[in-house]
Design an enzyme around this catalytic site. Sequence first.
Site, short mmCIF file in Angstrom:
data_model
loop_
_atom_site.label_atom_id
_atom_site.label_comp_id
_atom_site.label_asym_id
_atom_site.label_seq_id
_atom_site.Cartn_x
_atom_site.Cartn_y
_atom_site.Cartn_z
N ASN A 1 47.19 -56.92 -10.25
CA ASN A 1 48.06 -55.99 -10.96
C ASN A 1 49.38 -55.86 -10.19
OD1 ASN A 1 49.33 -53.74 -12.04
ND2 ASN A 1 47.48 -52.46 -12.08
N HIS B 1 49.81 -55.39 -20.14
CA HIS B 1 49.88 -55.14 -18.70
C HIS B 1 48.63 -55.74 -18.06
CE1 HIS B 1 50.19 -53.39 -14.86
NE2 HIS B 1 49.31 -52.44 -15.05
N CYS C 1 53.52 -48.64 -14.08
CA CYS C 1 53.20 -49.94 -14.68
C CYS C 1 53.78 -50.11 -16.09
CB CYS C 1 51.69 -50.14 -14.73
SG CYS C 1 50.93 -50.05 -13.11
O1 UT7 Z 1 48.04 -50.19 -13.76
C1 UT7 Z 1 47.14 -49.14 -13.78
C2 UT7 Z 1 46.29 -49.29 -12.58
N1 UT7 Z 1 44.93 -48.92 -12.66
C3 UT7 Z 1 43.97 -49.54 -13.34
O2 UT7 Z 1 44.16 -50.36 -14.17
C4 UT7 Z 1 42.58 -49.16 -12.97
C5 UT7 Z 1 41.66 -49.03 -14.13
N2 UT7 Z 1 40.28 -48.96 -13.64
C6 UT7 Z 1 39.63 -50.09 -13.29
O3 UT7 Z 1 40.12 -51.19 -13.39
C7 UT7 Z 1 38.20 -49.92 -12.81
O4 UT7 Z 1 37.80 -48.57 -12.95
C8 UT7 Z 1 38.02 -50.35 -11.33
C9 UT7 Z 1 38.12 -51.86 -11.25
C10 UT7 Z 1 39.05 -49.68 -10.45
C11 UT7 Z 1 36.62 -49.96 -10.86
O5 UT7 Z 1 35.62 -50.52 -11.71
P1 UT7 Z 1 34.43 -49.60 -12.21
O6 UT7 Z 1 33.54 -50.48 -12.98
O7 UT7 Z 1 35.02 -48.42 -12.91
O8 UT7 Z 1 33.71 -49.21 -10.86
P2 UT7 Z 1 33.50 -47.76 -10.23
O9 UT7 Z 1 34.76 -47.18 -9.74
O10 UT7 Z 1 32.70 -46.96 -11.20
O11 UT7 Z 1 32.61 -48.11 -8.98
C12 UT7 Z 1 31.31 -48.70 -9.14
C13 UT7 Z 1 30.75 -49.00 -7.77
C14 UT7 Z 1 30.82 -47.82 -6.82
O12 UT7 Z 1 29.66 -47.82 -6.04
P3 UT7 Z 1 28.46 -46.80 -6.39
O13 UT7 Z 1 29.05 -45.43 -6.32
O14 UT7 Z 1 28.01 -47.17 -7.78
O15 UT7 Z 1 27.45 -47.12 -5.32
C15 UT7 Z 1 32.00 -48.16 -5.92
O16 UT7 Z 1 31.88 -47.58 -4.64
O17 UT7 Z 1 31.49 -50.06 -7.15
C16 UT7 Z 1 31.89 -49.66 -5.83
N3 UT7 Z 1 33.15 -50.30 -5.55
C17 UT7 Z 1 33.24 -51.53 -4.97
N4 UT7 Z 1 32.30 -52.39 -4.53
C18 UT7 Z 1 32.71 -53.54 -4.00
C19 UT7 Z 1 34.42 -49.85 -5.80
N5 UT7 Z 1 35.31 -50.76 -5.38
C20 UT7 Z 1 34.62 -51.80 -4.87
C21 UT7 Z 1 35.00 -53.03 -4.30
N6 UT7 Z 1 34.01 -53.87 -3.89
N7 UT7 Z 1 36.27 -53.41 -4.19
#
Ligand code: UT7
Length: 332
Positions: A288, A258, A117
């Site tokens: 993204n 980004h 990215c």
């Molecule tokens: O260009 C570089 C690319 N990468 C990035 O920019 C990614 C950077 N990271 C992020 O943007 C965030 O970490 C995410 C958007 C990927 C995730 O957000 P988060 O607030 O860090 O959520 P999390 O991974 O801590 O997940 C929280 C909960 C989990 O459930 P439990 O374990 O709390 O029950 C996940 O299983 O959200 C759940 N979850 C979802 N629920 C509904 C994860 N993805 C989804 C989804 N829909 N798509």
Amino acid sequence: MSRTAPGVIIAGTGSYTPSRIVTNEELSTSVETSDEWISSRTGIRERRLADDGEVTSTMGAKAGKAAMESANLKPEQIDLIVVATLSPDMTFPSTASLIQHQLGLRMVTSFDISAACSGFIYALEVVSNMMRSGAYHHALVIGSEKISPILDWSDRGTCVLFGDGAGAVVLTKTEDITCGVIDSYTGNDGSRPELLCLPGGGSAIPTSMESLAHREHYLKMNGREIFKIAVRWMEQSAIIMLERHGLSPEDISLIIPHQANLRIIDALARSIKIPREKFFVNLDRYGNTSAASIPIALHEARQKDCIQSGDYVLLVAFGAGLTWGSTLIKWH
Ligand code: UT7
């Protein structure tokens, strides 16, 4: 910082995004997710997905053609083409090589940059310095991605985040050293490749029935870790650029980050104390698009008259590697 080498301006911009719009609502019919979760955690509302006939090179060629037209240049005037991508048409030859032919460019130097990215920032640094020290007058720099085929559509933690598209700029050498691409900074921490990677299909894990069964041919990401590192290194990248040039946050007219997650952008705005209104954001419509995200946003910012002559524009990115970087532009 004083410079005596020739200046390099962004003489034209262009973008291409596929016509197929996939909303969060539509995604939630095939993936266990919801519009509420995606939009509140990321700011993304919809993304564009390429159809079978569109690939990274064809989308990049369309963005490149638009950038050449906006710079009033013909294909034969381009003497260097560089493409930033993590989703090339094939491992080799380079996507730049394929686009060179599609656009009818001369047999000029053509190569890809692999910095995920941050690829477009890396490309601007490499190309602007090649132009300052070499015989290149007009260069085409493209960020293009067809990420959809490398997403694991059963992994809701990643598949909802990305989209396909391409953006491009034409860089032109000028005698005026006071404007254009003023400076860039790039960095990389190679100690944690597993945080964001596509493990299969290379020399470490060649494609096999086993690698396919383990879904190694899909993008893997530890979102939570990437989030923290992204904020830290985007902040550093922006601060380094301000400090090097004795600029304060008020001096920056527009910052194009980004486009990965609105919460990352909000955290960056707070930490570097640049008002949130100065951040250009379009991730709600594209998700993204990796190396394409900054050039698509830059083109839209120009179309919306968000950039005036004399403005300082700051580009900031991070990505797999882990890579990061920033580019300071004084608009001509
Ligand atoms: O260009 C570089 C690319 N990468 C990035 O920019 C990614 C950077 N990271 C992020 O943007 C965030 O970490 C995410 C958007 C990927 C995730 O957000 P988060 O607030 O860090 O959520 P999390 O991974 O801590 O997940 C929280 C909960 C989990 O459930 P439990 O374990 O709390 O029950 C996940 O299983 O959200 C759940 N979850 C979802 N629920 C509904 C994860 N993805 C989804 C989804 N829909 N798509």
